[in-house]
Design a protein around this motif. Structure first.
Motif, PDB file in Angstrom:
ATOM      1  N   PRO A 407     -25.892 -60.075  26.096  1.00 28.81           N
ATOM      2  CA  PRO A 407     -25.656 -59.548  28.011  1.00 28.81           C
ATOM      3  C   PRO A 407     -23.829 -59.087  27.724  1.00 28.81           C
ATOM      4  CG  PRO A 407     -25.715 -62.033  27.032  1.00 28.81           C
ATOM      5  CD  PRO A 407     -26.391 -61.359  26.000  1.00 28.81           C
ATOM      6  N   VAL A 408     -23.173 -60.036  26.542  1.00 28.91           N
ATOM      7  CA  VAL A 408     -21.609 -59.217  27.259  1.00 28.91           C
ATOM      8  C   VAL A 408     -21.526 -58.048  26.632  1.00 28.91           C
ATOM      9  CG1 VAL A 408     -19.431 -59.956  26.110  1.00 28.91           C
ATOM     10  CG2 VAL A 408     -20.390 -61.584  26.527  1.00 28.91           C
ATOM     11  N   ILE A 409     -22.237 -57.372  25.810  1.00 31.70           N
ATOM     12  CA  ILE A 409     -22.386 -56.128  24.971  1.00 31.70           C
ATOM     13  C   ILE A 409     -23.185 -54.977  26.172  1.00 31.70           C
ATOM     14  CG2 ILE A 409     -23.510 -54.476  23.390  1.00 31.70           C
ATOM     15  CD1 ILE A 409     -23.169 -56.216  21.532  1.00 31.70           C
ATOM     16  N   HIS A 410     -24.093 -56.028  26.913  1.00 29.73           N
ATOM     17  CA  HIS A 410     -24.778 -55.209  27.881  1.00 29.73           C
ATOM     18  C   HIS A 410     -23.679 -55.264  29.311  1.00 29.73           C
ATOM     19  CE1 HIS A 410     -28.614 -54.436  29.946  1.00 29.73           C
ATOM     20  NE2 HIS A 410     -28.421 -53.831  30.312  1.00 29.73           N
ATOM     21  N   LEU A 411     -23.583 -55.723  29.609  1.00 35.68           N
ATOM     22  CA  LEU A 411     -22.127 -55.905  30.689  1.00 35.68           C
ATOM     23  C   LEU A 411     -20.982 -54.667  30.463  1.00 35.68           C
ATOM     24  CD1 LEU A 411     -21.675 -56.861  33.067  1.00 35.68           C
ATOM     25  CD2 LEU A 411     -20.275 -59.096  32.161  1.00 35.68           C
ATOM     26  N   ALA A 412     -20.872 -55.124  29.196  1.00 34.12           N
ATOM     27  CA  ALA A 412     -19.286 -54.006  28.666  1.00 34.12           C
ATOM     28  C   ALA A 412     -19.676 -51.888  28.993  1.00 34.12           C
ATOM     29  CB  ALA A 412     -18.659 -54.203  27.553  1.00 34.12           C
ATOM     30  N   VAL A 413     -21.319 -52.248  28.880  1.00 33.87           N
ATOM     31  CA  VAL A 413     -21.396 -50.628  28.987  1.00 33.87           C
ATOM     32  C   VAL A 413     -21.709 -50.160  29.866  1.00 33.87           C
ATOM     33  CG1 VAL A 413     -23.962 -49.547  28.362  1.00 33.87           C
ATOM     34  CG2 VAL A 413     -22.645 -51.076  26.710  1.00 33.87           C
ATOM     35  N   ILE A 418     -20.075 -47.712  35.677  1.00 35.25           N
ATOM     36  CA  ILE A 418     -19.331 -47.023  36.330  1.00 35.25           C
ATOM     37  C   ILE A 418     -18.703 -45.613  37.440  1.00 35.25           C
ATOM     38  CG2 ILE A 418     -18.188 -48.715  38.482  1.00 35.25           C
ATOM     39  CD1 ILE A 418     -19.038 -51.232  37.087  1.00 35.25           C
ATOM     40  N   PRO A 419     -17.434 -45.114  36.146  1.00 29.14           N
ATOM     41  CA  PRO A 419     -17.034 -44.636  37.499  1.00 29.14           C
ATOM     42  C   PRO A 419     -18.378 -42.522  36.937  1.00 29.14           C
ATOM     43  CG  PRO A 419     -15.795 -45.589  35.032  1.00 29.14           C
ATOM     44  CD  PRO A 419     -17.171 -45.913  35.637  1.00 29.14           C
ATOM     45  N   VAL A 420     -19.639 -43.179  35.707  1.00 30.97           N
ATOM     46  CA  VAL A 420     -20.547 -41.975  36.298  1.00 30.97           C
ATOM     47  C   VAL A 420     -21.184 -42.324  37.474  1.00 30.97           C
ATOM     48  CG1 VAL A 420     -21.961 -41.254  34.658  1.00 30.97           C
ATOM     49  CG2 VAL A 420     -20.104 -42.348  33.390  1.00 30.97           C
ATOM     50  N   GLY A 421     -21.338 -43.235  37.671  1.00 31.26           N
ATOM     51  CA  GLY A 421     -22.343 -43.765  38.123  1.00 31.26           C
ATOM     52  C   GLY A 421     -21.582 -43.368  39.576  1.00 31.26           C
TER      53      GLY A 421
END
Length: 557
Positions: A407-413, A418-421
């Motif tokens: 979940p840490v890796i997933h959160l980091a990705v 966010i900038p793309v979104g």
């Protein structure tokens, strides 16, 4: 595992480990069959999902929508309490497995007695606190005044039943830790089928919404009694007592269970944060379409998740008496099972999403977006599901911090996306076309983030289990992609059959059922191709026994 390696393990993870010197004699008897445990879990989860489909339409014939809403909120409430049980249940499974492998029944007695002391104390505090705060909660829910008493009984009753499961559910986790999963799953099936039958009967006898509460309570009283009986039969010398509460066992629940608990909470947040974002950037209708699009792929993961249910205690047993190669083989084979099972389900959802949505919620063109998203979510959800064997085995061998990384890796990705979104999302108030585009952009970002995070974690897990990345791709990832090819061929072959009934739900559903049966039969061949020779021999043996029994019965007339 040697005493030296266990000390290194403890130093690395700061997780308490039982000392093998406490009682060196290992638990005897033949190890339970992992394939049988997996099959029992698959059967139980599949039947449970199937049985739940019928409860809402049955209940809504006899109760109002507002009463049904109150009942639904009951499970929102106990869901929060359930978060606190996640770490405790995993601690039971892990350390019961360790002590059983050592033949140390006394430590199991102390572990369970300590766990019951913790959970019973917590349950008493929760029930007292809830009793005095529930009137306020009912008012905040804006329940109709004439339903206040009903809401109080339903909310307090469901939490009380859940506390029964939270505390004495320990016996279920003991059975899982002992790898008595076939017996444990049989009780699970019997309990939810009992609940289903009681709901139907009590509704028929005009018990109204209380029918669901009474059936819910009966289910857990029955399963608790059954698990207690099975545990005492499986473990001669097993007993629980307040005099067996052991302070040294507290660390198992706090350190090991705490890490697992933190992992579950973070994973829950990461898995639902996109819903929070959807609420800010889309209107309610788009949020509903988004939910429809991901519902079937998310629900379907309960089926391959059955592998993990059997894998956790199996990994613990191998840690105590196996080799590093045994653990690597278990990881690779369980990944292959997970990949095949998930691929068969997701391949059908991906290729027939439009027909599924049309038969499920209707042929309205506005649902087209939900069908597109259903197809999009299948592969990312499948790759996410492939992390399950690794996370279960990390818990099983006492290294829960390695599961926490996912979940840490997933959160980091997600944060990196966010900038793309921010660039893609546009102000869309009152503009339906932009709303649909924002919805699609969010779905794409969620899929991309989940896929990237899953492959990063796969790379990490493969390295820890000593599996080369190429070997994993060939033996695990590829078998799960083959069903998509079967689905694509079947889709184009049956397209002329579906087309004349476009917009008609019932004929579409009938064709889907027939096509689904054909699809499954074709994929049995795919599974057979990817099975190893030993697995094929076991299948042949099972088929031979079934044929022999049938012939014998036919001969008797």
């Amino acid at each position: 595992m040697s005493s030296e390696s266990q000390e290194q393990h403890l130093a690395a993870d700061d997780i308490p480990h039982p000392d093998p010197s406490e009682q060196p004699e290992p638990g005897g008897g033949r190890q339970p069959s992992l394939p049988m445990n997996v099959f029992a879990s698959l059967l139980a989860n599949g039947l449970y999902l199937f049985s739940r489909l019928f409860i809402p339409p049955m209940a809504l014939v006899y109760v109002s929508l507002e009463m049904w809403g109150i009942w639904g909120f009951c499970f929102v409430l106990i869901g929060y309490f359930g978060m606190g049980a996640f770490g405790i249940s995993n601690a039971y499974i892990r350390f019961v497995g360790v002590y059983y492998a050592q033949g140390n029944i006394d430590r199991i007695n102390r572990l369970v007695s300590t766990g019951l002391a913790i959970t019973c104390s917590a349950a008493v505090v929760v029930l007292i606190g809830l009793y005095f705060s529930l009137d306020w909660l009912v008012l905040k829910l804006k329940v109709s005044e004439d339903l206040h008493d009903t809401a109080f009984v339903l909310l307090y009753g469901t939490v009380a039943v859940f506390m029964l499961d939270l505390t004495f559910g320990a016996f279920q986790y003991v059975l899982t830790g002992l790898q008595r999963i076939v017996a444990e799953r049989f009780v699970y099936i019997a309990s939810f089928m009992l609940e289903w039958v009681l709901i139907l009967g009590l509704l028929w006898f005009d018990y109204g919404i209380y029918a669901l509460l009474y059936a819910f309570a009966a289910r857990y009283v029955f399963s608790t009694i059954a698990y207690v009986i099975l545990t005492y039969r499986a473990l001669p010398g097993f007993k629980v007592s307040p005099f067996l509460v052991d302070r040294t066992c507290f660390d198992y629940f706090i350190k090991f269970g705490g890490v697992v608990q933190a992992t579950g909470l973070l994973a829950m947040f990461v898995g639902s944060v996109h819903r929070l974002l959807a609420g800010f950037v889309m209107n309610v209708e788009m949020v509903g379409l988004f939910d429809l699009g991901e519902k079937f792929p998310r629900m379907a993961t309960a089926i391959p998740g059955s592998v993990n249910h059997a894998l956790f205690p199996a990994a613990t047993a191998l840690e105590q008496g196996g080799t590093a190669e045994d653990l690597s083989d278990l990881y690779l084979n369980s990944g292959r099972y997970t990949s095949l099972i998930t691929g068969v389900i997701m391949g059908f959802l991906a290729c027939f999403s439009f027909s599924i949505i049309s038969a499920w919620v209707g042929p309205d063109p506005k649902f087209t977006l939900a069908a597109i998203m259903m197809s999009m979510f299948t592969l990312p959800v499948q790759f996410h599901t492939l992390s399950g064997p690794a996370t279960s085995m990390f818990k099983g061998i006492g290294k829960p911090w390695r599961e926490f990384y996912f979940p840490v890796i997933h959160l980091a990705v997600l944060i990196a996306c966010i900038p793309v979104g921010w660039y893609l999302f546009q102000e869309s108030a009152g503009n339906d076309e932009l709303q649909r585009q924002n919805t699609m952009n969010l779905a794409i970002l969620v899929c991309v983030a989940q896929t990237i995070a899953s492959f990063i974690y796969m790379y990490y897990a493969n390295a820890k289990f000593g599996i080369s990345q190429i070997r994993y791709l060939v033996h695990v990832v590829w078998p799960g992609l083959a069903p998509y090819l079967v689905g694509a061929v079947l889709y184009f072959a049956t397209l002329p059959i579906f087309t004349p009934f476009h917009g008609d739900r019932w004929p579409t559903l009938a064709i889907l059922i027939v096509v689904g049966v054909v699809y499954v039969l074709l994929n049995l061949g795919v599974c057979w191709y990817f099975f190893q020779e030993g697995e094929r021999d076991r299948v042949r043996g099972i088929i031979g026994k079934v044929v022999a029994v049938v012939k014998e019965k036919l001969a008797r007339g």
